[in-house]
Design a protein around this motif. Structure first.
Motif, PDB file in Angstrom:
ATOM      1  N   ASP A 232     -13.854  17.166  -1.277  1.00 17.48           N
ATOM      2  CA  ASP A 232     -13.572  15.812  -0.589  1.00 17.48           C
ATOM      3  C   ASP A 232     -12.259  15.450  -0.365  1.00 17.48           C
ATOM      4  O   ASP A 232     -11.481  15.947  -1.210  1.00 17.48           O
ATOM      5  CB  ASP A 232     -14.517  14.727  -1.232  1.00 17.48           C
ATOM      6  CG  ASP A 232     -15.989  15.019  -1.174  1.00 17.48           C
ATOM      7  OD1 ASP A 232     -16.746  15.690  -0.214  1.00 17.48           O
ATOM      8  OD2 ASP A 232     -16.652  14.889  -2.305  1.00 17.48           O
ATOM      9  N   TYR A 233     -11.976  14.391   0.652  1.00 20.87           N
ATOM     10  CA  TYR A 233     -10.660  14.050   0.620  1.00 20.87           C
ATOM     11  C   TYR A 233     -10.616  12.406   0.987  1.00 20.87           C
ATOM     12  O   TYR A 233     -11.544  12.087   1.564  1.00 20.87           O
ATOM     13  CB  TYR A 233      -9.952  14.660   1.834  1.00 20.87           C
ATOM     14  CG  TYR A 233      -8.422  14.404   2.044  1.00 20.87           C
ATOM     15  CD1 TYR A 233      -7.453  15.053   1.518  1.00 20.87           C
ATOM     16  CD2 TYR A 233      -8.137  13.003   2.965  1.00 20.87           C
ATOM     17  CE1 TYR A 233      -6.249  14.442   1.481  1.00 20.87           C
ATOM     18  CE2 TYR A 233      -7.072  12.697   2.930  1.00 20.87           C
ATOM     19  CZ  TYR A 233      -5.991  13.404   2.540  1.00 20.87           C
ATOM     20  OH  TYR A 233      -4.569  12.921   2.774  1.00 20.87           O
ATOM     21  N   GLN A 234      -9.613  11.780   0.042  1.00 21.64           N
ATOM     22  CA  GLN A 234      -9.572  10.368   0.339  1.00 21.64           C
ATOM     23  C   GLN A 234      -8.083  10.364   0.153  1.00 21.64           C
ATOM     24  O   GLN A 234      -7.344  10.502  -0.405  1.00 21.64           O
ATOM     25  CB  GLN A 234     -10.183   9.693  -0.926  1.00 21.64           C
ATOM     26  CG  GLN A 234     -10.001   8.267  -0.959  1.00 21.64           C
ATOM     27  CD  GLN A 234     -10.752   7.687   0.148  1.00 21.64           C
ATOM     28  OE1 GLN A 234     -11.657   8.093   0.631  1.00 21.64           O
ATOM     29  NE2 GLN A 234     -10.184   6.426   0.461  1.00 21.64           N
ATOM     30  N   ALA A 235      -7.619   9.326   1.345  1.00 20.67           N
ATOM     31  CA  ALA A 235      -6.255   8.793   1.514  1.00 20.67           C
ATOM     32  C   ALA A 235      -6.335   7.322   0.967  1.00 20.67           C
ATOM     33  O   ALA A 235      -6.911   6.708   1.116  1.00 20.67           O
ATOM     34  CB  ALA A 235      -6.059   8.847   3.031  1.00 20.67           C
ATOM     35  N   PHE A 236      -5.100   7.022   0.552  1.00 23.15           N
ATOM     36  CA  PHE A 236      -4.638   5.672   0.116  1.00 23.15           C
ATOM     37  C   PHE A 236      -3.378   5.399   0.959  1.00 23.15           C
ATOM     38  O   PHE A 236      -2.391   5.742   0.423  1.00 23.15           O
ATOM     39  CB  PHE A 236      -4.213   5.564  -1.375  1.00 23.15           C
ATOM     40  CG  PHE A 236      -5.475   5.673  -2.154  1.00 23.15           C
ATOM     41  CD1 PHE A 236      -6.207   4.338  -2.682  1.00 23.15           C
ATOM     42  CD2 PHE A 236      -6.291   6.681  -2.764  1.00 23.15           C
ATOM     43  CE1 PHE A 236      -7.407   4.564  -3.383  1.00 23.15           C
ATOM     44  CE2 PHE A 236      -7.652   6.919  -3.388  1.00 23.15           C
ATOM     45  CZ  PHE A 236      -8.106   5.629  -3.703  1.00 23.15           C
ATOM     46  N   PRO A 237      -3.498   4.774   2.063  1.00 21.51           N
ATOM     47  CA  PRO A 237      -2.439   4.616   3.137  1.00 21.51           C
ATOM     48  C   PRO A 237      -1.210   3.999   2.622  1.00 21.51           C
ATOM     49  O   PRO A 237      -0.353   4.421   3.130  1.00 21.51           O
ATOM     50  CB  PRO A 237      -3.116   4.130   4.376  1.00 21.51           C
ATOM     51  CG  PRO A 237      -4.479   4.153   4.045  1.00 21.51           C
ATOM     52  CD  PRO A 237      -4.749   4.207   2.553  1.00 21.51           C
ATOM     53  N   ASP A 238      -1.361   3.083   1.632  1.00 17.32           N
ATOM     54  CA  ASP A 238      -0.186   2.375   1.266  1.00 17.32           C
ATOM     55  C   ASP A 238       0.482   2.852  -0.148  1.00 17.32           C
ATOM     56  O   ASP A 238       1.328   2.153  -0.430  1.00 17.32           O
ATOM     57  CB  ASP A 238      -0.387   0.890   0.960  1.00 17.32           C
ATOM     58  CG  ASP A 238      -1.784   0.575   0.090  1.00 17.32           C
ATOM     59  OD1 ASP A 238      -2.310   1.672  -0.212  1.00 17.32           O
ATOM     60  OD2 ASP A 238      -1.730  -0.516  -0.437  1.00 17.32           O
ATOM     61  N   ARG A 239       0.202   4.100  -0.573  1.00 13.72           N
ATOM     62  CA  ARG A 239       0.549   4.521  -1.733  1.00 13.72           C
ATOM     63  C   ARG A 239       1.601   5.443  -1.638  1.00 13.72           C
ATOM     64  O   ARG A 239       1.652   6.339  -0.934  1.00 13.72           O
ATOM     65  CB  ARG A 239      -0.567   4.892  -2.636  1.00 13.72           C
ATOM     66  CG  ARG A 239      -1.758   3.937  -2.866  1.00 13.72           C
ATOM     67  CD  ARG A 239      -1.394   2.239  -3.294  1.00 13.72           C
ATOM     68  NE  ARG A 239      -0.738   2.422  -4.647  1.00 13.72           N
ATOM     69  CZ  ARG A 239      -1.276   2.555  -5.711  1.00 13.72           C
ATOM     70  NH1 ARG A 239      -2.777   2.223  -5.541  1.00 13.72           N
ATOM     71  NH2 ARG A 239      -0.972   2.469  -6.886  1.00 13.72           N
ATOM     72  N   GLY A 240       2.558   5.356  -2.704  1.00 14.66           N
ATOM     73  CA  GLY A 240       3.639   6.258  -2.671  1.00 14.66           C
ATOM     74  C   GLY A 240       3.166   7.510  -4.054  1.00 14.66           C
ATOM     75  O   GLY A 240       2.197   7.387  -4.472  1.00 14.66           O
ATOM     76  N   HIS A 241       4.052   8.270  -4.373  1.00 16.76           N
ATOM     77  CA  HIS A 241       3.844   9.333  -5.416  1.00 16.76           C
ATOM     78  C   HIS A 241       3.907   8.713  -6.705  1.00 16.76           C
ATOM     79  O   HIS A 241       3.490   9.395  -7.698  1.00 16.76           O
ATOM     80  CB  HIS A 241       5.133  10.217  -5.343  1.00 16.76           C
ATOM     81  CG  HIS A 241       4.896  11.659  -5.622  1.00 16.76           C
ATOM     82  ND1 HIS A 241       3.811  12.326  -5.285  1.00 16.76           N
ATOM     83  CD2 HIS A 241       5.301  12.300  -6.812  1.00 16.76           C
ATOM     84  CE1 HIS A 241       3.678  13.597  -6.013  1.00 16.76           C
ATOM     85  NE2 HIS A 241       4.678  13.687  -6.824  1.00 16.76           N
ATOM     86  N   SER A 242       4.195   7.337  -6.763  1.00 18.02           N
ATOM     87  CA  SER A 242       3.746   6.848  -8.143  1.00 18.02           C
ATOM     88  C   SER A 242       2.217   6.391  -8.358  1.00 18.02           C
ATOM     89  O   SER A 242       2.143   5.591  -9.450  1.00 18.02           O
ATOM     90  CB  SER A 242       5.070   5.519  -8.559  1.00 18.02           C
ATOM     91  OG  SER A 242       4.825   4.740  -7.504  1.00 18.02           O
ATOM     92  N   LEU A 243       1.705   6.556  -7.435  1.00 16.71           N
ATOM     93  CA  LEU A 243       0.169   5.813  -7.307  1.00 16.71           C
ATOM     94  C   LEU A 243      -0.622   6.022  -8.611  1.00 16.71           C
ATOM     95  O   LEU A 243      -1.419   5.164  -8.949  1.00 16.71           O
ATOM     96  CB  LEU A 243      -0.501   6.448  -6.311  1.00 16.71           C
ATOM     97  CG  LEU A 243      -1.315   7.711  -6.258  1.00 16.71           C
ATOM     98  CD1 LEU A 243      -2.093   8.001  -5.107  1.00 16.71           C
ATOM     99  CD2 LEU A 243      -0.163   8.945  -6.483  1.00 16.71           C
ATOM    100  N   VAL A 244      -0.322   7.146  -9.679  1.00 11.71           N
ATOM    101  CA  VAL A 244      -1.362   7.213 -11.029  1.00 11.71           C
ATOM    102  C   VAL A 244      -0.630   6.469 -12.080  1.00 11.71           C
ATOM    103  O   VAL A 244      -1.274   6.243 -12.942  1.00 11.71           O
ATOM    104  CB  VAL A 244      -1.577   8.573 -11.226  1.00 11.71           C
ATOM    105  CG1 VAL A 244      -2.069   9.420 -10.139  1.00 11.71           C
ATOM    106  CG2 VAL A 244      -0.168   9.579 -11.437  1.00 11.71           C
ATOM    107  N   PHE A 245       0.659   5.942 -11.951  1.00  4.82           N
ATOM    108  CA  PHE A 245       1.086   5.316 -12.925  1.00  4.82           C
ATOM    109  C   PHE A 245       1.873   3.966 -12.788  1.00  4.82           C
ATOM    110  O   PHE A 245       2.436   3.280 -13.627  1.00  4.82           O
ATOM    111  CB  PHE A 245       1.848   6.054 -13.846  1.00  4.82           C
ATOM    112  CG  PHE A 245       3.166   6.732 -13.361  1.00  4.82           C
ATOM    113  CD1 PHE A 245       4.373   6.180 -13.078  1.00  4.82           C
ATOM    114  CD2 PHE A 245       3.068   7.864 -12.560  1.00  4.82           C
ATOM    115  CE1 PHE A 245       5.188   6.915 -12.138  1.00  4.82           C
ATOM    116  CE2 PHE A 245       3.977   8.700 -12.017  1.00  4.82           C
ATOM    117  CZ  PHE A 245       5.202   7.964 -11.705  1.00  4.82           C
TER     118      PHE A 245
END
Length: 265
Positions: A232-245
């Motif tokens: 599966d694939y999911q995009a978060f259009p407004d997020r950068g590479h720091s999205l997990v922290f």
């Protein structure tokens, strides 16, 4: 002996494993048994890793992957693996190799076969790739480089705070290996994307990511078209590479938990 499903979190290049702290707490409350081991050579804290940067130098994709296989070998059952950036590449390797029951690859490092190389990705990799000698060294980002590669989608003040809290020197070798993967028959960045016997895989892309632009994450997802296993694939259009922290980590974590629940995990 724990009866909870184990989850192994895998950090990416330049970020310490402590950055998974919020995820560990959330997953523990959700009934999982999560851990976040560091890469080979990482110290217990970001500050200590910075003081001993040479310990992480010259570590490649295969060595990093093997270190997580060793951790997994000590568990009672195959874990779910969740990786960010290069950790996402490693998570895919572990899943394809039968070491994990499921995987989530968030803004994953470029696996062999991915062809798009956006300018933003090239610029993000220049701190390492601009000097061939960096392949055997540990390289640290500057605050400005972190802002471009990780913190471009969040306020400057937050980017600076995350830089101080979580950044560590990273080995240059994995970036050189990934960047030349399509020219190597035996690249360590290769993943068996045709394996139909593996567990489910979720790939997440960030629409404003400079380090792993969404087109790269989407291209990785498309490589799995020949596999009968769940992908599966999911995009978060407004997020950068720091999205997990960064401040929006919970959105990604909640989506991940919901996806795992749908897989019966």
């Amino acid at each position: 002996m724990s009866t909870s499903k184990p989850v192994v979190f895998i950090h990416g290049l330049w970020i310490h494993s402590d950055s998974w702290r919020n995820w560990l707490d959330l997953f523990r409350k959700a009934g999982y048994d999560p851990i976040a081991p560091g890469w080979p050579g990482d110290s217990d804290t970001a500050a200590a890793t910075r003081r001993n940067a040479t310990a992480v130098a010259n570590r490649g994709i295969n060595e990093i992957t093997a270190s997580y296989q060793s951790v997994i070998d000590g568990l009672d059952t195959k874990p779910i693996v969740i990786g960010h950036s290069f950790g996402g590449l490693i998570a895919q390797k572990l899943l394809a190799g039968g070491d994990a029951s499921a995987a989530v690859a968030i803004d994953p490092g470029q696996i062999k076969g991915v062809k798009p190389v956006p300018l933003a990705q090239i610029r993000s990799g220049l701190p390492v790739l601009s000097r061939p000698g960096n392949k055997k060294k540990a390289v640290a980002l500057t605050k400005k480089q972190f802002r471009y590669g990780f913190g471009n989608a969040i306020p400057q003040s937050e980017s600076d705070e995350l830089f101080e809290r979580w950044t560590i020197p990273g080995p240059g070798k994995p970036l050189f290996e990934a960047s030349t993967a399509n020219f190597s028959k035996t690249s360590p960045a290769a993943v068996d994307t045709t394996n139909g016997d593996r567990g489910p895989l979720l790939i997440i892309g960030g629409g404003k990511d400079h380090t792993v632009p969404e087109v790269v994450a989407k291209a990785a997802y498309k490589l799995y078209a020949g596999s009968s296993a769940t992908t599966d694939y999911q995009a978060f259009p407004d997020r950068g590479h720091s999205l997990v922290f960064d401040h929006g980590w919970r959105d990604i974590a909640d989506f991940t938990l919901a996806w795992l629940s749908r897989q019966g995990l």
